[in-house]
Design an enzyme around this catalytic site. Structure first.
Site, short mmCIF file in Angstrom:
data_model
loop_
_atom_site.label_atom_id
_atom_site.label_comp_id
_atom_site.label_asym_id
_atom_site.label_seq_id
_atom_site.Cartn_x
_atom_site.Cartn_y
_atom_site.Cartn_z
N HIS A 177 12.30 -1.84 -0.42
CA HIS A 177 12.78 -3.20 -0.13
C HIS A 177 12.02 -4.23 -0.96
O HIS A 177 11.05 -3.91 -1.65
CB HIS A 177 12.64 -3.50 1.37
CG HIS A 177 11.24 -3.35 1.87
ND1 HIS A 177 10.68 -2.13 2.13
CD2 HIS A 177 10.26 -4.26 2.11
CE1 HIS A 177 9.44 -2.29 2.54
NE2 HIS A 177 9.15 -3.58 2.52
N THR A 229 11.54 -7.48 -6.13
CA THR A 229 11.12 -7.15 -7.51
C THR A 229 10.26 -5.89 -7.63
O THR A 229 9.53 -5.53 -6.71
CB THR A 229 10.29 -8.32 -8.10
OG1 THR A 229 9.18 -8.57 -7.24
CG2 THR A 229 11.12 -9.57 -8.26
N ARG A 230 10.36 -5.25 -8.80
CA ARG A 230 9.49 -4.14 -9.19
C ARG A 230 9.24 -4.26 -10.69
O ARG A 230 10.09 -4.77 -11.44
CB ARG A 230 10.16 -2.78 -8.94
CG ARG A 230 10.39 -2.41 -7.48
CD ARG A 230 9.10 -2.15 -6.72
NE ARG A 230 9.31 -1.65 -5.38
CZ ARG A 230 9.57 -2.40 -4.30
NH1 ARG A 230 9.66 -3.71 -4.42
NH2 ARG A 230 9.74 -1.84 -3.12
N LYS A 251 3.45 -13.04 -7.01
CA LYS A 251 3.10 -11.78 -6.31
C LYS A 251 1.98 -11.09 -7.09
O LYS A 251 2.15 -10.73 -8.26
CB LYS A 251 4.34 -10.91 -6.27
CG LYS A 251 4.14 -9.56 -5.63
CD LYS A 251 5.44 -9.02 -5.05
CE LYS A 251 6.00 -7.85 -5.78
NZ LYS A 251 7.23 -7.31 -5.19
N HIS A 260 -3.14 -1.95 -6.13
CA HIS A 260 -2.39 -0.69 -6.22
C HIS A 260 -3.10 0.36 -5.35
O HIS A 260 -3.65 1.34 -5.84
CB HIS A 260 -2.34 -0.25 -7.68
CG HIS A 260 -1.52 0.98 -7.93
ND1 HIS A 260 -0.33 1.24 -7.30
CD2 HIS A 260 -1.73 2.03 -8.77
CE1 HIS A 260 0.16 2.38 -7.74
NE2 HIS A 260 -0.69 2.89 -8.62
N CYS A 274 4.65 -2.82 2.73
CA CYS A 274 5.49 -1.81 2.11
C CYS A 274 4.70 -0.50 2.18
O CYS A 274 3.52 -0.51 2.53
CB CYS A 274 5.75 -2.22 0.66
SG CYS A 274 7.03 -1.27 -0.18
N LYS A 278 11.14 2.19 -11.13
CA LYS A 278 11.65 2.11 -12.52
C LYS A 278 12.24 3.42 -13.00
O LYS A 278 13.14 3.47 -13.82
CB LYS A 278 10.51 1.66 -13.47
CG LYS A 278 9.44 2.73 -13.63
CD LYS A 278 8.28 2.29 -14.48
CE LYS A 278 7.22 1.58 -13.69
NZ LYS A 278 6.70 2.28 -12.49
C1 LIG Z 1 4.48 -2.83 -2.63
C2 LIG Z 1 5.11 -1.87 -3.58
C3 LIG Z 1 5.19 -2.18 -4.92
C4 LIG Z 1 5.75 -1.28 -5.82
N1 LIG Z 1 5.84 -1.63 -7.11
C5 LIG Z 1 6.47 -0.83 -7.98
C6 LIG Z 1 6.71 -1.25 -9.30
O1 LIG Z 1 6.34 -2.35 -9.68
N2 LIG Z 1 7.40 -0.42 -10.13
C7 LIG Z 1 7.82 0.80 -9.73
O2 LIG Z 1 8.43 1.50 -10.54
N3 LIG Z 1 7.63 1.22 -8.47
C8 LIG Z 1 6.98 0.44 -7.59
N4 LIG Z 1 6.81 0.83 -6.29
C9 LIG Z 1 7.22 2.17 -5.88
C10 LIG Z 1 8.68 2.28 -5.52
O3 LIG Z 1 9.13 1.15 -4.85
C11 LIG Z 1 8.84 3.55 -4.69
O4 LIG Z 1 8.36 4.66 -5.45
C12 LIG Z 1 10.28 3.82 -4.31
O5 LIG Z 1 10.84 2.70 -3.67
C13 LIG Z 1 10.36 5.04 -3.38
O6 LIG Z 1 11.68 5.18 -2.95
P1 LIG Z 1 12.15 6.30 -1.93
O7 LIG Z 1 13.62 6.29 -1.96
O8 LIG Z 1 11.42 7.56 -2.22
O9 LIG Z 1 11.58 5.84 -0.51
P2 LIG Z 1 12.20 4.81 0.59
O10 LIG Z 1 12.65 3.57 -0.04
O11 LIG Z 1 11.20 4.70 1.67
O12 LIG Z 1 13.48 5.58 1.09
C14 LIG Z 1 13.43 6.64 1.99
C15 LIG Z 1 14.52 6.43 3.00
O13 LIG Z 1 14.66 7.58 3.81
C16 LIG Z 1 15.02 7.16 5.10
N5 LIG Z 1 14.72 8.25 6.05
C17 LIG Z 1 13.52 8.80 6.30
N6 LIG Z 1 13.63 9.76 7.25
C18 LIG Z 1 14.93 9.81 7.61
C19 LIG Z 1 15.64 10.58 8.56
N7 LIG Z 1 15.04 11.49 9.36
N8 LIG Z 1 16.98 10.38 8.67
C20 LIG Z 1 17.61 9.47 7.88
N9 LIG Z 1 16.96 8.69 6.99
C21 LIG Z 1 15.64 8.86 6.84
C22 LIG Z 1 14.13 5.95 5.31
O14 LIG Z 1 14.53 5.14 6.36
C23 LIG Z 1 14.21 5.28 3.95
O15 LIG Z 1 15.26 4.34 3.90
C24 LIG Z 1 6.23 -0.03 -5.37
C25 LIG Z 1 6.16 0.28 -4.01
C26 LIG Z 1 5.61 -0.62 -3.11
C27 LIG Z 1 5.53 -0.25 -1.66
O1 LIG Z 2 4.79 1.20 -11.20
C1 LIG Z 2 4.42 0.10 -11.62
O2 LIG Z 2 4.66 -0.29 -12.75
C2 LIG Z 2 3.66 -0.81 -10.71
C3 LIG Z 2 2.42 -1.26 -11.31
C4 LIG Z 2 1.21 -0.69 -10.70
C5 LIG Z 2 1.28 -0.63 -9.27
C6 LIG Z 2 2.53 -0.24 -8.73
N1 LIG Z 2 3.55 -0.21 -9.44
#
Ligand SMILES: Cc1cc2nc3c(=O)[nH]c(=O)nc-3n(C[C@H](O)[C@H](O)[C@H](O)COP(=O)(O)OP(=O)(O)OC[C@H]3O[C@@H](n4cnc5c(N)ncnc54)[C@H](O)[C@@H]3O)c2cc1C
Ligand SMILES: O=C(O)[C@@H]1CCCC=N1
Length: 393
Positions: free
Chosen positions: A50, A53-54, A272, A276, A322, A355
């Site tokens: 959520h 931005t990323r 922001k 990390h 997050c 990304k």
């Molecule tokens: C603060 C922050 C900054 C970041 N900055 C960057 C960045 O600048 N650049 C970058 O590339 N990446 C960044 N990241 C990392 C990136 O956002 C994550 O790697 C990515 O969003 C992970 O996605 P996901 O789909 O694995 O997890 P999630 O988005 O958590 O999705 C998993 C989903 O599974 C669902 N789920 C879990 N269990 C069940 C179940 N039993 N039944 C049904 N649904 C379920 C959850 O509800 C959730 O919606 C950042 C992350 C954070 C927290």
């Molecule tokens: O993945 C990225 O680029 C950013 C920067 C470092 C911390 C988290 N994500």
């Protein structure tokens, strides 16, 4: 409750974060009948995808991520065209470090070897371009010229919309409670039962909870990340709001962890800047105050801001949460379940997976339907960890 067999899918994807949504999108493009299950009503802010931005960048230490980013940039552009939404803004990505920092040297070497457009910036150039950002003597900077910002929330929305337009089904507000492996996998949610030939699990910080009943104990740590937004001391005075691009700081201010920042977007007038890293937390208990936190992240950020960006007020104006799901080596897990080959796992995105999600989704979809792999998956295999299977199996 519907009975098994009522609806059979080619593939079911558990988790509609960015990784599950991209996987489902690729599967639908391959004309697979696909169901995407999400425990919360969409959109939600309880996982990792959520927020607005990323950062997007090619500046990585590892060649394999830089290589994957080539196709990611193409796929992000394709998604922009298909959805008609702007999902990327080029700002450049500044990398800041103490001279001689090993990670910094590796990033520069990688960009050089892979002919990534980049530049090294002298102290004088830094001063001119980024007034308000103060590096000390002995600190260095370079720029990944095509780095920038991804509009995260818009990207998720676009993917889910296109997935549905291609005939994909999303069931949100349905938590997966049970998975029965077999040649046809049966998935029971809080309100229904579904079957599919293949299953992809992209459950973010809930991965352990979903995988444990399948006998898989992965070395994942879930961390609560404080997402901090900072205000200028005197609005308009420092010039930082207008000039600061995305940045990544290695080993600055004596910190082993990285600090990173993005230009103002979410809140007018606020920037922001985050740490990390964070303290371990269960995703269900994210909002409880951490007991004896190991990392005083906000204090460290305040100290960073006072030293490097003194035009900002050293207390955050907004703090949100997050989750990161970290592996020991911070590389992703993209693999089959060791015993159930039609169950595929995407986990451990270790705070840097957004990304790369276009290619992650492509890889997971290929694993699910048994297609030839487009990438070498050695860095992402479960077998790199010692004890992934529970003794009970
Ligand atoms: C603060 C922050 C900054 C970041 N900055 C960057 C960045 O600048 N650049 C970058 O590339 N990446 C960044 N990241 C990392 C990136 O956002 C994550 O790697 C990515 O969003 C992970 O996605 P996901 O789909 O694995 O997890 P999630 O988005 O958590 O999705 C998993 C989903 O599974 C669902 N789920 C879990 N269990 C069940 C179940 N039993 N039944 C049904 N649904 C379920 C959850 O509800 C959730 O919606 C950042 C992350 C954070 C927290
Ligand atoms: O993945 C990225 O680029 C950013 C920067 C470092 C911390 C988290 N994500």
């Amino acid at each position: 409750m519907a009975l098994p067999g009522d609806t059979k899918y080619d593939c079911i994807v558990i988790g509609a974060g960015i990784q599950g949504s991209f996987t489902a999108y690729h599967l639908a493009k391959l004309r697979k009948k696909t169901l995407l299950l999400e425990q919360f009503p969409l959109p939600h802010s309880r996982g990792s995808s959520h927020g607005q931005t990323r950062i997007i960048r090619r500046a990585y230490e590892e060649h394999f991520y830089t290589h994957m980013m080539e196709e990611c940039y193409q796929l992000w552009t394709e998604l922009e065209k298909e959805s008609g939404a702007q999902l990327f803004r080029k700002t450049g990505l500044l990398v800041l470090a103490k001279a001689g920092n090993e990670e910094y040297e590796k990033v520069c070497k990688n960009m050089l070897e892979n002919q990534i457009p980049w530049e090294s910036l002298s102290p004088a150039e830094m001063k001119l371009r980024y007034p308000g950002l103060f590096l000390s003597p002995g600190e260095v900077a370079c720029c990944d010229i095509n780095g920038g910002v991804l509009f995260a929330e818009k990207a998720l929305r676009a993917l889910q919309m296109l997935f549905k337009q291609m005939g994909g089904i999303i069931r949100d507000g349905e938590k997966v409670m049970h998975i029965k492996p077999g040649p046809v996998v049966t998935v029971t949610t809080t309100s229904s039962i579904y079957q599919a030939d293949g299953l992809v699990i992209t459950a973010g910080p809930w991965a352990q909870k979903v995988l444990r009943p399948l006998g898989l104990q992965l070395p994942l740590k879930t961390l609560r990340i404080n997402v901090c937004y900072w205000r200028e001391k005197i609005p308009g005075k420092s010039g930082i709001l207008q000039s600061l691009p995305c940045f990544l700081g290695f080993n600055l201010n004596g910190e082993e962890h990285e600090v990173y920042g993005l230009p103002s977007q979410e809140y007018p007038g606020l920037i922001k800047i985050c740490f990390h890293g964070g303290n371990e937390a269960d995703p269900e208990e994210r909002d409880l105050k951490a007991q004896n936190p190991n990392i005083q992240d906000i204090e460290k950020l305040s100290s960073f801001i006072s030293r490097y960006i003194p035009g900002l007020h050293p207390k955050p104006a907004v703090v949100e949460q997050c989750m990161y799901t970290n592996t020991p080596d911070t590389n992703f897990i993209l693999d089959h379940h060791p015993l159930h080959k039609n169950i595929v796992i995407g986990a451990g995105f270790s705070g840097h997976g957004f990304k790369l999600s276009p290619v992650v989704g492509k890889i997971l979809s290929e694993l699910c339907i048994g297609e030839k792999q487009s990438y070498d998956l050695k860095p992402f295999r479960i077998s790199r960890f010692k004890t992934p299977l529970k003794a009970a199996l």
